[in-house]
Write a protein that holds these residues in place. Structure first.
Motif, PDB file in Angstrom:
ATOM      1  N   ASN A 185      -4.547  47.552  20.242  1.00 10.89           N
ATOM      2  CA  ASN A 185      -3.492  47.822  21.225  1.00 10.89           C
ATOM      3  C   ASN A 185      -2.408  46.739  21.154  1.00 10.89           C
ATOM      4  O   ASN A 185      -2.352  45.832  21.971  1.00 10.89           O
ATOM      5  N   LYS A 196       1.789  50.641  19.929  1.00 13.35           N
ATOM      6  CA  LYS A 196       2.389  51.383  21.043  1.00 13.35           C
ATOM      7  C   LYS A 196       3.588  52.208  20.582  1.00 13.35           C
ATOM      8  O   LYS A 196       3.954  53.194  21.213  1.00 13.35           O
ATOM      9  N   SER A 204      -4.396  55.395  25.295  1.00 12.92           N
ATOM     10  CA  SER A 204      -3.975  54.011  25.057  1.00 12.92           C
ATOM     11  C   SER A 204      -4.764  53.015  25.892  1.00 12.92           C
ATOM     12  O   SER A 204      -5.334  53.357  26.933  1.00 12.92           O
ATOM     13  N   ASP A 205      -4.806  51.766  25.395  1.00 10.19           N
ATOM     14  CA  ASP A 205      -5.407  50.628  26.111  1.00 10.19           C
ATOM     15  C   ASP A 205      -6.868  50.871  26.484  1.00 10.19           C
ATOM     16  O   ASP A 205      -7.307  50.576  27.588  1.00 10.19           O
ATOM     17  N   ARG A 211     -10.509  53.400  30.242  1.00 15.46           N
ATOM     18  CA  ARG A 211      -9.293  52.583  30.224  1.00 15.46           C
ATOM     19  C   ARG A 211      -8.898  52.232  31.657  1.00 15.46           C
ATOM     20  O   ARG A 211      -9.203  52.982  32.604  1.00 15.46           O
ATOM     21  N   THR A 217      -5.678  53.604  21.016  1.00 14.11           N
ATOM     22  CA  THR A 217      -5.400  52.177  20.887  1.00 14.11           C
ATOM     23  C   THR A 217      -6.422  51.431  21.734  1.00 14.11           C
ATOM     24  O   THR A 217      -6.687  51.808  22.879  1.00 14.11           O
ATOM     25  N   ARG A 246      -7.878  47.883  23.424  1.00 18.33           N
ATOM     26  CA  ARG A 246      -7.498  46.552  23.900  1.00 18.33           C
ATOM     27  C   ARG A 246      -8.323  45.471  23.204  1.00 18.33           C
ATOM     28  O   ARG A 246      -9.541  45.574  23.081  1.00 18.33           O
ATOM     29  N   GLN A 255      -0.536  41.556  33.150  1.00 18.04           N
ATOM     30  CA  GLN A 255      -0.052  42.895  32.842  1.00 18.04           C
ATOM     31  C   GLN A 255       1.346  42.863  32.229  1.00 18.04           C
ATOM     32  O   GLN A 255       1.669  43.650  31.343  1.00 18.04           O
ATOM     33  N   VAL A 308      -2.348  40.287  27.218  1.00 24.43           N
ATOM     34  CA  VAL A 308      -3.725  40.633  27.572  1.00 24.43           C
ATOM     35  C   VAL A 308      -4.632  39.794  26.687  1.00 24.43           C
ATOM     36  O   VAL A 308      -4.500  39.823  25.462  1.00 24.43           O
TER      37      VAL A 308
END
Length: 313
Positions: free
Chosen positions: A86, A91, A107-108, A123, A143, A145, A242, A246
Protein backbone atom coordinates in the motif's frame (compact mmCIF):
# COMPACT_ATOMS: atom_id res chain seq x y z
CA UNK A 1 -6.09 -19.84 -5.94
CA UNK A 2 -3.45 -17.99 -7.96
CA UNK A 3 -1.89 -14.76 -6.71
CA UNK A 4 0.45 -12.36 -8.52
CA UNK A 5 2.57 -10.10 -6.28
CA UNK A 6 3.92 -6.84 -7.66
CA UNK A 7 7.29 -6.22 -6.02
CA UNK A 8 8.14 -2.54 -5.70
CA UNK A 9 11.82 -1.61 -5.65
CA UNK A 10 14.05 1.37 -4.98
CA UNK A 11 17.40 1.04 -6.68
CA UNK A 12 18.41 -2.58 -6.13
CA UNK A 13 16.49 -2.72 -2.86
CA UNK A 14 13.13 -4.47 -2.45
CA UNK A 15 10.69 -2.40 -0.39
CA UNK A 16 9.82 -4.16 2.88
CA UNK A 17 6.08 -3.89 2.37
CA UNK A 18 6.39 -5.75 -0.95
CA UNK A 19 8.33 -8.63 0.64
CA UNK A 20 5.57 -9.02 3.23
CA UNK A 21 3.15 -9.87 0.40
CA UNK A 22 4.82 -13.29 0.29
CA UNK A 23 3.65 -13.96 3.86
CA UNK A 24 0.18 -12.61 3.03
CA UNK A 25 -0.17 -15.18 0.24
CA UNK A 26 1.01 -17.99 2.51
CA UNK A 27 -1.61 -16.98 5.09
CA UNK A 28 -4.38 -18.00 2.68
CA UNK A 29 -2.54 -20.97 1.12
CA UNK A 30 -2.54 -19.36 -2.31
CA UNK A 31 -0.15 -20.19 -5.14
CA UNK A 32 2.01 -17.07 -5.35
CA UNK A 33 4.21 -15.69 -8.11
CA UNK A 34 6.19 -12.47 -7.70
CA UNK A 35 6.57 -9.90 -10.48
CA UNK A 36 9.70 -7.74 -10.68
CA UNK A 37 10.03 -5.12 -13.39
CA UNK A 38 13.37 -3.76 -14.59
CA UNK A 39 15.51 -4.84 -11.63
CA UNK A 40 17.29 -8.18 -11.99
CA UNK A 41 19.16 -7.89 -8.68
CA UNK A 42 15.86 -7.43 -6.85
CA UNK A 43 14.41 -10.41 -8.75
CA UNK A 44 17.19 -12.58 -7.31
CA UNK A 45 16.53 -11.26 -3.82
CA UNK A 46 12.84 -12.14 -4.05
CA UNK A 47 13.57 -15.61 -5.47
CA UNK A 48 15.71 -16.30 -2.38
CA UNK A 49 12.48 -16.37 -0.35
CA UNK A 50 11.38 -19.46 -2.25
CA UNK A 51 8.70 -17.85 -4.43
CA UNK A 52 8.75 -18.12 -8.27
CA UNK A 53 9.53 -14.82 -9.97
CA UNK A 54 8.47 -13.37 -13.31
CA UNK A 55 11.04 -10.83 -14.44
CA UNK A 56 10.77 -8.39 -17.30
CA UNK A 57 13.47 -5.88 -18.21
CA UNK A 58 10.88 -3.38 -19.42
CA UNK A 59 11.70 0.19 -18.45
CA UNK A 60 8.79 1.60 -16.44
CA UNK A 61 9.94 5.01 -15.30
CA UNK A 62 6.43 6.46 -15.04
CA UNK A 63 3.07 5.16 -13.88
CA UNK A 64 1.55 5.12 -17.38
CA UNK A 65 4.24 2.75 -18.64
CA UNK A 66 4.10 0.66 -15.45
CA UNK A 67 0.33 0.31 -15.87
CA UNK A 68 0.78 -0.94 -19.44
CA UNK A 69 3.46 -3.47 -18.45
CA UNK A 70 1.39 -4.74 -15.52
CA UNK A 71 -1.71 -4.97 -17.69
CA UNK A 72 0.07 -7.16 -20.25
CA UNK A 73 1.50 -9.46 -17.55
CA UNK A 74 -1.83 -9.74 -15.71
CA UNK A 75 -3.64 -10.59 -18.95
CA UNK A 76 -1.17 -13.39 -19.60
CA UNK A 77 -1.12 -14.78 -16.06
CA UNK A 78 -4.84 -14.29 -15.33
CA UNK A 79 -4.45 -14.40 -11.50
CA UNK A 80 -7.29 -14.62 -9.00
CA UNK A 81 -5.71 -11.71 -7.13
CA UNK A 82 -3.06 -9.09 -7.78
CA UNK A 83 -1.32 -7.82 -4.64
CA UNK A 84 0.50 -4.52 -4.10
CA UNK A 85 2.12 -2.98 -1.05
CA UNK A 86 0.00 0.00 0.00
CA UNK A 87 2.30 2.75 -1.30
CA UNK A 88 1.74 6.02 -3.13
CA UNK A 89 2.55 4.23 -6.39
CA UNK A 90 0.03 1.44 -5.81
CA UNK A 91 -2.72 3.91 -4.96
CA UNK A 92 -2.31 5.26 -8.49
CA UNK A 93 -1.71 2.06 -10.44
CA UNK A 94 -3.87 -0.54 -8.63
CA UNK A 95 -7.28 0.99 -9.50
CA UNK A 96 -6.20 1.40 -13.13
CA UNK A 97 -5.48 -2.32 -13.43
CA UNK A 98 -8.70 -3.20 -11.58
CA UNK A 99 -10.74 -1.10 -14.02
CA UNK A 100 -9.07 -2.54 -17.12
CA UNK A 101 -9.40 -6.15 -15.96
CA UNK A 102 -12.85 -5.66 -14.41
CA UNK A 103 -11.43 -6.88 -11.06
CA UNK A 104 -12.68 -5.82 -7.65
CA UNK A 105 -10.37 -3.45 -5.75
CA UNK A 106 -9.69 -3.41 -2.00
CA UNK A 107 -7.22 -0.93 -0.50
CA UNK A 108 -5.23 -0.70 2.76
CA UNK A 109 -5.82 -4.32 3.76
CA UNK A 110 -4.40 -5.36 7.14
CA UNK A 111 -5.64 -8.96 7.27
CA UNK A 112 -6.59 -11.82 4.95
CA UNK A 113 -8.35 -15.07 5.75
CA UNK A 114 -9.90 -17.88 3.74
CA UNK A 115 -13.33 -19.40 4.30
CA UNK A 116 -15.09 -21.91 2.02
CA UNK A 117 -12.61 -21.14 -0.73
CA UNK A 118 -13.25 -17.39 -0.61
CA UNK A 119 -10.88 -14.73 0.71
CA UNK A 120 -12.05 -12.26 3.33
CA UNK A 121 -10.14 -8.95 3.48
CA UNK A 122 -9.96 -6.85 6.66
CA UNK A 123 -9.28 -3.13 6.43
CA UNK A 124 -9.70 -0.08 8.70
CA UNK A 125 -12.55 2.33 7.96
CA UNK A 126 -13.78 5.70 9.25
CA UNK A 127 -10.30 6.84 10.21
CA UNK A 128 -9.44 3.51 11.79
CA UNK A 129 -12.30 3.62 14.31
CA UNK A 130 -13.73 0.35 12.98
CA UNK A 131 -12.53 -2.61 10.92
CA UNK A 132 -14.59 -3.84 8.00
CA UNK A 133 -14.44 -7.23 6.33
CA UNK A 134 -14.83 -7.39 2.56
CA UNK A 135 -15.45 -10.31 0.26
CA UNK A 136 -14.99 -9.84 -3.50
CA UNK A 137 -16.86 -11.76 -6.16
CA UNK A 138 -14.38 -12.82 -8.82
CA UNK A 139 -10.78 -11.65 -9.14
CA UNK A 140 -9.42 -8.75 -7.10
CA UNK A 141 -6.66 -6.15 -6.90
CA UNK A 142 -5.52 -5.63 -3.31
CA UNK A 143 -3.16 -3.17 -1.64
CA UNK A 144 -1.74 -4.38 1.69
CA UNK A 145 -0.64 -2.06 4.49
CA UNK A 146 3.03 -2.44 5.44
CA UNK A 147 3.63 -4.23 8.73
CA UNK A 148 0.41 -6.24 8.55
CA UNK A 149 2.32 -9.43 7.79
CA UNK A 150 5.75 -10.61 8.87
CA UNK A 151 8.72 -10.68 6.52
CA UNK A 152 9.27 -14.19 5.09
CA UNK A 153 12.21 -16.40 5.98
CA UNK A 154 14.90 -17.19 3.42
CA UNK A 155 14.37 -20.46 1.54
CA UNK A 156 15.78 -22.38 -1.42
CA UNK A 157 16.08 -20.14 -4.48
CA UNK A 158 13.01 -20.36 -6.70
CA UNK A 159 12.91 -20.14 -10.48
CA UNK A 160 13.08 -16.80 -12.29
CA UNK A 161 11.19 -16.67 -15.59
CA UNK A 162 12.03 -13.83 -17.95
CA UNK A 163 9.29 -12.34 -20.12
CA UNK A 164 9.52 -9.74 -22.85
CA UNK A 165 6.74 -7.16 -22.80
CA UNK A 166 6.33 -4.81 -25.75
CA UNK A 167 4.35 -1.62 -25.17
CA UNK A 168 2.94 0.22 -28.22
CA UNK A 169 4.14 3.81 -28.38
CA UNK A 170 0.57 5.11 -28.67
CA UNK A 171 -0.35 3.48 -25.34
CA UNK A 172 1.67 6.07 -23.42
CA UNK A 173 -0.32 9.27 -23.06
CA UNK A 174 2.17 11.26 -20.98
CA UNK A 175 5.91 11.71 -21.22
CA UNK A 176 8.19 12.84 -18.40
CA UNK A 177 10.49 15.50 -19.81
CA UNK A 178 12.07 16.68 -16.57
CA UNK A 179 12.14 15.76 -12.90
CA UNK A 180 12.65 18.36 -10.18
CA UNK A 181 13.38 16.88 -6.78
CA UNK A 182 12.55 18.85 -3.67
CA UNK A 183 15.52 19.17 -1.35
CA UNK A 184 14.19 17.70 1.85
CA UNK A 185 15.23 15.54 4.76
CA UNK A 186 15.23 11.84 3.98
CA UNK A 187 13.25 10.00 6.65
CA UNK A 188 12.48 6.31 6.21
CA UNK A 189 9.71 5.82 8.76
CA UNK A 190 8.08 2.91 6.90
CA UNK A 191 11.20 0.71 7.15
CA UNK A 192 12.23 1.75 10.69
CA UNK A 193 12.42 -0.92 13.39
CA UNK A 194 12.41 1.63 16.25
CA UNK A 195 10.49 4.91 16.24
CA UNK A 196 10.44 7.49 19.03
CA UNK A 197 7.63 9.97 18.40
CA UNK A 198 6.70 13.18 20.14
CA UNK A 199 3.42 15.06 20.37
CA UNK A 200 1.98 18.30 21.68
CA UNK A 201 2.64 17.12 25.24
CA UNK A 202 6.40 17.66 24.79
CA UNK A 203 5.61 21.34 25.38
CA UNK A 204 8.41 23.04 23.47
CA UNK A 205 11.02 22.65 20.76
CA UNK A 206 13.67 22.39 23.48
CA UNK A 207 11.86 19.48 25.14
CA UNK A 208 11.34 17.83 21.76
CA UNK A 209 15.12 17.47 21.52
CA UNK A 210 14.77 14.71 24.13
CA UNK A 211 12.70 12.70 21.65
CA UNK A 212 15.46 13.08 19.06
CA UNK A 213 18.12 12.13 21.61
CA UNK A 214 16.34 8.93 22.68
CA UNK A 215 15.85 7.95 19.03
CA UNK A 216 19.56 8.50 18.41
CA UNK A 217 20.58 6.42 21.42
CA UNK A 218 18.25 3.57 20.39
CA UNK A 219 19.36 3.72 16.75
CA UNK A 220 15.82 4.60 15.73
CA UNK A 221 13.94 7.22 13.73
CA UNK A 222 12.09 10.29 15.02
CA UNK A 223 8.35 10.52 14.49
CA UNK A 224 5.86 13.27 15.31
CA UNK A 225 2.19 14.16 15.39
CA UNK A 226 0.79 17.19 13.57
CA UNK A 227 1.10 19.85 16.37
CA UNK A 228 4.93 19.68 16.74
CA UNK A 229 5.23 19.94 12.96
CA UNK A 230 2.88 22.93 12.74
CA UNK A 231 4.82 24.61 15.58
CA UNK A 232 8.06 24.12 13.64
CA UNK A 233 9.77 21.76 16.07
CA UNK A 234 10.46 19.23 13.32
CA UNK A 235 9.83 18.84 9.57
CA UNK A 236 6.69 17.34 8.05
CA UNK A 237 8.73 14.39 6.76
CA UNK A 238 8.50 12.93 10.28
CA UNK A 239 4.70 12.95 10.55
CA UNK A 240 3.12 9.65 11.60
CA UNK A 241 -0.59 8.92 11.29
CA UNK A 242 -3.48 8.97 8.86
CA UNK A 243 -2.27 12.17 7.16
CA UNK A 244 1.40 11.18 7.46
CA UNK A 245 3.17 7.83 7.29
CA UNK A 246 1.63 4.49 8.32
CA UNK A 247 4.31 2.65 10.27
CA UNK A 248 4.86 -0.81 11.74
CA UNK A 249 8.11 -0.86 13.76
CA UNK A 250 9.11 -3.47 16.32
CA UNK A 251 9.13 -0.71 18.97
CA UNK A 252 7.13 2.53 18.99
CA UNK A 253 7.63 4.98 21.86
CA UNK A 254 4.91 7.65 22.03
CA UNK A 255 6.02 10.68 24.05
CA UNK A 256 3.42 13.25 25.08
CA UNK A 257 0.95 11.92 22.51
CA UNK A 258 -2.69 11.83 23.58
CA UNK A 259 -3.73 9.22 21.03
CA UNK A 260 -6.16 10.80 18.57
CA UNK A 261 -7.62 8.32 16.09
CA UNK A 262 -5.80 9.99 13.20
CA UNK A 263 -2.51 9.07 14.87
CA UNK A 264 -3.27 5.65 16.35
CA UNK A 265 -4.63 4.37 13.03
CA UNK A 266 -1.14 4.91 11.62
CA UNK A 267 0.72 2.95 14.32
CA UNK A 268 -1.60 -0.02 14.91
CA UNK A 269 0.79 -2.36 13.11
CA UNK A 270 3.58 -1.77 15.66
CA UNK A 271 4.77 -4.88 17.51
CA UNK A 272 5.21 -3.11 20.87
CA UNK A 273 3.99 0.35 21.89
CA UNK A 274 5.30 2.27 24.90
CA UNK A 275 3.26 5.36 25.77
CA UNK A 276 4.34 8.17 28.11
CA UNK A 277 1.74 10.74 29.18
CA UNK A 278 0.86 12.66 32.32
CA UNK A 279 -2.87 12.02 31.75
CA UNK A 280 -3.74 8.53 32.96
CA UNK A 281 -6.93 8.64 30.87
CA UNK A 282 -5.13 9.43 27.60
CA UNK A 283 -6.57 7.33 24.72
CA UNK A 284 -3.05 6.26 23.70
CA UNK A 285 -2.96 3.98 26.74
CA UNK A 286 -5.79 1.89 25.28
CA UNK A 287 -3.49 0.53 22.56
CA UNK A 288 -0.19 0.68 24.48
CA UNK A 289 1.59 -2.48 25.61
CA UNK A 290 3.30 -0.44 28.33
CA UNK A 291 1.79 2.71 29.83
CA UNK A 292 3.94 5.18 31.79
CA UNK A 293 2.10 7.96 33.62
CA UNK A 294 4.23 10.95 34.55
CA UNK A 295 6.26 13.96 33.42
CA UNK A 296 7.42 13.02 29.92
CA UNK A 297 10.57 15.16 30.04
CA UNK A 298 11.80 13.63 33.30
CA UNK A 299 10.97 10.11 32.14
CA UNK A 300 12.79 10.64 28.83
CA UNK A 301 15.87 11.99 30.61
CA UNK A 302 15.91 8.85 32.76
CA UNK A 303 15.43 6.55 29.76
CA UNK A 304 18.23 8.26 27.83
CA UNK A 305 20.61 7.99 30.78
CA UNK A 306 19.85 4.31 31.35
CA UNK A 307 20.10 3.41 27.68
CA UNK A 308 23.48 5.13 27.44
CA UNK A 309 24.67 3.01 30.34
CA UNK A 310 23.47 -0.15 28.59
CA UNK A 311 25.18 0.88 25.37
CA UNK A 312 28.44 1.50 27.22
CA UNK A 313 28.54 -2.00 28.75
Amino acid sequence: MKALLYIETSGDKVLGGSVELISAVKAIDAEGTALVIGNKVAAGTVASFGIPVIYTDSVATDNDTLTEVLFEIVKGENPDMLLFANTALSKDVAPRIAARMNFGCVSDVIGMSKNDGKVMYTRPAYGGTIFERIEVEGASVVTVRGGSFSKPEAAANAEITEKNVQIPANAIKAKIVDVVKEISESVNLEEAQVIVAGGRGMGSAENFELVKELARVLGGVVGATRPPIEDGWISRAHQVGQSGKVVAPKLYIACGISGATQHTSGISGSDYIVAINKDEDAPIFEIANLAIVGDVTEILKGMIEEMKKVKAE
